[in-house]
Design an enzyme around this catalytic site. Structure first.
Site, PDB file in Angstrom:
ATOM      1  N   CYS A  17       0.845  -1.191   0.000  1.00  0.00           N
ATOM      2  CA  CYS A  17       0.000   0.000   0.000  1.00  0.00           C
ATOM      3  C   CYS A  17       0.884   1.246   0.000  1.00  0.00           C
ATOM      4  CB  CYS A  17      -0.939   0.015   1.204  1.00  0.00           C
ATOM      5  SG  CYS A  17      -0.080   0.208   2.766  1.00  0.00           S
ATOM      6  N   CYS A  85      42.896 -19.417 -19.053  1.00  0.00           N
ATOM      7  CA  CYS A  85      43.362 -19.772 -17.720  1.00  0.00           C
ATOM      8  C   CYS A  85      42.517 -19.085 -16.657  1.00  0.00           C
ATOM      9  CB  CYS A  85      44.836 -19.386 -17.543  1.00  0.00           C
ATOM     10  SG  CYS A  85      45.081 -17.599 -17.634  1.00  0.00           S
ATOM     11  N   CYS A  88      42.137 -15.311 -16.767  1.00  0.00           N
ATOM     12  CA  CYS A  88      41.125 -14.779 -17.698  1.00  0.00           C
ATOM     13  C   CYS A  88      39.778 -14.695 -16.985  1.00  0.00           C
ATOM     14  CB  CYS A  88      40.967 -15.698 -18.912  1.00  0.00           C
ATOM     15  SG  CYS A  88      42.436 -15.826 -19.939  1.00  0.00           S
ATOM     16  N   ASP A 502       7.590  31.197 -30.081  1.00  0.00           N
ATOM     17  CA  ASP A 502       8.691  31.644 -30.928  1.00  0.00           C
ATOM     18  C   ASP A 502       8.188  31.609 -32.376  1.00  0.00           C
ATOM     19  OD1 ASP A 502      11.397  32.152 -31.823  1.00  0.00           O
ATOM     20  OD2 ASP A 502      11.425  30.047 -32.414  1.00  0.00           O
ATOM     21  N   ASP A 705      16.225  29.593 -27.792  1.00  0.00           N
ATOM     22  CA  ASP A 705      15.013  29.555 -26.967  1.00  0.00           C
ATOM     23  C   ASP A 705      15.247  28.878 -25.613  1.00  0.00           C
ATOM     24  OD1 ASP A 705      13.420  30.703 -29.007  1.00  0.00           O
ATOM     25  OD2 ASP A 705      13.268  28.759 -29.995  1.00  0.00           O
TER      26      ASP A 705
END
Length: 806
Positions: A17, A85, A88, A502, A705
């Site tokens: 809730c 290996c 890695c 504008d 703007d």
């Protein structure tokens, strides 16, 4: 500092809730380094702004877990190729653990695989694969993987359905026994065994502790954190009924009775069943409320045909990278944003712009992902992929808007936070009044009233009232091409009084077009246009480009220029097909002693209405003139009229000269014009209007703007404009049509009205329901039904917004 803050979005499980959402929000805000936290109950996620130098995502996960909730995580398995290996494996594991959103990664060298747990809102499998490849290895998702994100909601729905039907089957005999006690139902046959208290106990117990387990768990978490929520009310109410009935059942052994009427097992069982039914409806409704996101995601292409190392191959959309050459056949969707490097076609951009007419595109033009290639074969170079594409950005804006809070929701959150303890107090007072004064000593009767008060008061509807409306309203607005960046903007928009437009690119098309061609008597117009077009095609001036484009539209073939010279501020001189062509100003003509006096009045008339006219001389004789203008958009006049009908004050603002500005304004139906304003002056004009008490929306499309868009009460950026304008704005109008302003205001009004309806009904349920229950006019099972119905009705009312017509 604000610019150093990062934002994390975490999906949350376990909220029941609005009080849960409030508690998590408060808890997160107390974490050091957190600037702000916003928990959305309807979307079941939190958005956190934080300082990454002070706090980490793992800390948020731990805090949410401490509060008794969970963070949704996904797990994926990757096949790793190239490991030789253990070093890695260690390197890849470290690399994956550093990816933002990854909580745990482990790499198995023997199985050549990686198992990664991650937050799906922060990263995805594509990011993980890219990290592995960056480390010098190859990775791919295991074939047996499923998209857990898509399955989670389906599993939740399935779980609630299972709980409901299990609970319903066990509740029916108890309800049957209860109904048969009423005088008007004495004709109903009741099997003898259903009256046995131990049979009733056997039926009620699984409902109470298996189906109802979620309420006990939620209540325990809430109380442990010194707060209360809906689960506390449900757990208290149903436990009171169940354990009192259990007490009476045990007591019946002592008096030898095996058939009792006064048991309340059916009260707790039916209550839990009804509340689970309400939850089931809620899960379904929540799924529907994010339909807009699903529709937008559904627009995306799934695969792309690319050329790599000279080989044509089809790959998943996630595997496309910037710079890839993509082949788009007729009828296919453009997979990602890009630039056409070969071919020409008409592109259906209606999903983005709403414009039903396909747009012609050729080499050098940009195309947008998910638009449809209608008729030509295209080679496109990918410029934006993944989260950077226009559609992905639109989806992100809609998701953020749906997840944000409108100010009106803060009130609901505050009320729901203190509501539950007050209700528990009212329930206890109700019990004492009934037990001491109304029915002295009748524990069962007083207990029934306490249960009814506890159950009717659950504040679920209150928590769902605002977010579901915001989700549905912003989603529907997105389908109209209006992107609200947040709930607060959606709420504020309906209060606007002034719209400041504008001119260039907003009221007008933003690019000049050829409007007039006037030739002298005896001059062939086609030859005139051939000479003018050929001469101007050498010029890079925007007006020259407009002239050339307009002439080409008339299907006039241009030839080659023999000589060309541009004279800044005057015009051009060119030699075309043996003719000397001059195009430009009065000064250019006077300099070459060409008589143009008779044409000057026509030229001035054109300039009066906002057009730029250029005089043309061929072989030292005046031949005519051409005029170009930035024309108003086809929809501007109707849109301005619509805004005026909404009692809005419409003002046009521009840096252009007053004469041109007034001409454009008159054509668009705008009465008030502010002209010859520098870019920084636009923001000042917005401030002036605000000081006069106006609530101002600034609508623009350019970089100039951006300051005004940022300072206005609501900044609206035209979607065909610059990225900077869209970043500064609160709303993006994707279609570049002024009608979208009215659409935005219309959707804001409809959404706010819907929120107010929801809040009214949520408060009304509780305000009316609690006294009715306290006075004894509401049986507990009816209270449970009313409570479930209140949540469902609020969500269904919000979903009406998804069917609104423009």
């Amino acid at each position: 500092m604000a610019q150093d803050l990062k934002e994390a979005v975490l999906p949350i499980t376990g909220m029941t809730c609005a009080a849960c959402a409030v508690r998590i929000e408060k808890g997160l805000k107390k974490v050091e380094g957190v600037e702000d936290a916003n928990v959305n109950f309807a979307l079941e996620r939190t958005s956190i702004k934080y300082n990454p130098d002070v706090v980490h995502i793992e800390d948020f996960k731990n805090k949410i877990n401490d509060l008794g909730y969970g963070v949704v995580e996904e797990k994926t398995e990757l096949d790793i190729i190239g490991m030789t290996c253990a070093a890695c494996a260690t390197r890849i594991e470290k690399g994956l653990n550093k990816v933002e959103g990854v909580t745990k990664a482990s790499v198995n060298l023997a199985l050549e695989s990686a198992t990664v747990e991650y937050n799906p809102s922060l990263t995805g499998t594509n990011d993980l694969i890219k990290r592995v490849e960056k480390l010098g290895y190859q990775a791919a998702i295991k074939d047996n993987q499923k998209d857990e994100s898509a399955d989670r909601k389906a599993k939740e729905l399935e779980t609630q359905q299972g709980k409901f039907f299990f609970s319903l089957i066990l509740s029916i005999p108890l309800l049957w026994a209860m109904v048969s006690h009423f005088r008007f139902t004495s004709f109903i046959y009741l099997p003898e065994m259903f009256m046995n208290p131990w049979v009733q106990l056997a039926l009620a117990t699984p409902i109470q502790f298996i189906v109802g387990k979620q309420f006990y768990v939620g209540a325990y978490k809430a109380i442990r954190n010194k707060s209360a929520n809906m689960d506390v009310l449900v757990a208290l109410g149903t436990s009171a009924a169940y354990f009192y009935s259990l007490y009476l059942s045990i007591a019946s052994i002592g008096n030898g009775s095996h058939h009792m009427v006064e048991l309340y097992y059916e009260t707790s069982a039916v209550l839990i069943t009804l509340i689970i039914l309400g939850k089931l409806f809620e899960v379904r409704a929540k799924g529907r409320s994010s339909e807009a996101i699903k529709k937008l995601m559904g627009l995306q292409a799934k695969t792309a045909t690319i050329v790599r190392d000279g080989i044509e191959q089809e790959v998943a959309l996630e595997d496309v990278i910037v710079g890839d050459i993509i082949l788009v056949k007729p009828g296919e969707k453009v997979p990602v944003d890009g630039e056409i490097i070969e071919g020409r076609s008409a592109i259906d951009e209606s999903m983005l712009t709403g414009e039903s007419v396909p747009v012609d595109k050729t080499v050098g033009d940009t195309v947008i992902g998910s638009t449809i290639n209608k008729n030509g074969f295209l080679k496109v170079k990918a410029t934006k992929v993944g989260r950077e594409t226009a559609l992905a950005q639109i989806i992100k804006v809609v998701e953020e808007a749906q997840g944000s809070k409108a100010p009106i929701q803060r009130l609901a959150d505050q009320i729901s936070g203190i509501f539950v303890p007050i209700v528990v107090g009212i329930a206890i007072v109700t019990f004492l009044i009934w037990f001491i004064w109304v029915v002295p000593g009748d524990f069962a009767e007083a207990l029934e009233k306490l249960i009814a008060v506890l159950v009717i008061a659950c504040p679920c509807a209150l928590g769902l009232a605002t977010p579901t409306s915001i989700m549905a309203g912003s989603g529907r607005a997105a389908e109209f091409g209006v992107l609200f960046k947040g709930g607060e903007h959606l709420e504020r928009t309906h209060r606007l009084t002034t719209i400041l437009l504008d001119k260039t690119g907003t009221v007008t098309n933003g690019a000049p077009v050829l409007t007039d061609v006037l030739v002298e008597q005896g001059i062939d117009e086609n030859q005139f246009l051939t000479l003018v077009g050929t001469a101007e095609k050498q010029s890079e001036h925007p007006l020259a480009e407009a002239i050339v484009a307009g002439i080409k539209e008339k299907d006039i073939k241009l030839t080659e220029v023999e000589d060309f010279d541009a004279i800044p501020g005057y015009g051009i001189i060119a030699k075309v097909s043996g003719h000397v062509v001059l195009i430009g100003t009065r000064k250019l003509m006077m300099q070459h002693h060409i008589k143009v006096e008779h044409a000057l009045s026509t030229m001035e008339n054109l300039e009066e209405i906002g057009k730029t006219a250029m005089l043309v001389a061929i072989d030292n004789q005046y031949a005519g003139l051409v005029a170009v203008a930035d024309t108003i958009k086809d929809t501007s006049k109707a849109a301005v009229k619509r805004l005026k009908e909404m009692d809005l004050n419409v003002v046009m603002i521009t840096g252009d000269n007053e004469r041109t500005a007034k001409a454009i304004a008159k054509e668009a139906g705008i009465n008030t014009v502010i002209a010859e304003i520098l870019p920084e002056g636009k923001a000042e004009e917005v401030k002036k209007l605000q000081q006069q008490g106006e609530i101002v929306a600034m609508v623009g499309d350019g970089i100039n703007d951006a300051p005004a868009l940022a300072i206005a009460d609501i900044g609206m950026a035209i979607g065909t404009g610059t990225d900077i304008a869209m970043e500064a704005a609160d709303i993006t109008l994707i279609r570049g049509d002024l009608n979208s302003i009215a659409d935005a205001i219309f959707m804001s009004k409809k959404t706010i009205r819907n929120i107010k309806q929801n809040l009214f009904w949520a408060f009304a349920y509780n305000a009316l329901g609690i006294p009715v229950a306290a006075l004894g006019f509401l049986a507990p099972w009816l209270a449970g039904a009313a409570m479930a119905f209140s949540s469902v009705s609020v969500v269904l009312n919000a979903l009406r917004l998804q069917r609104i017509k423009r």
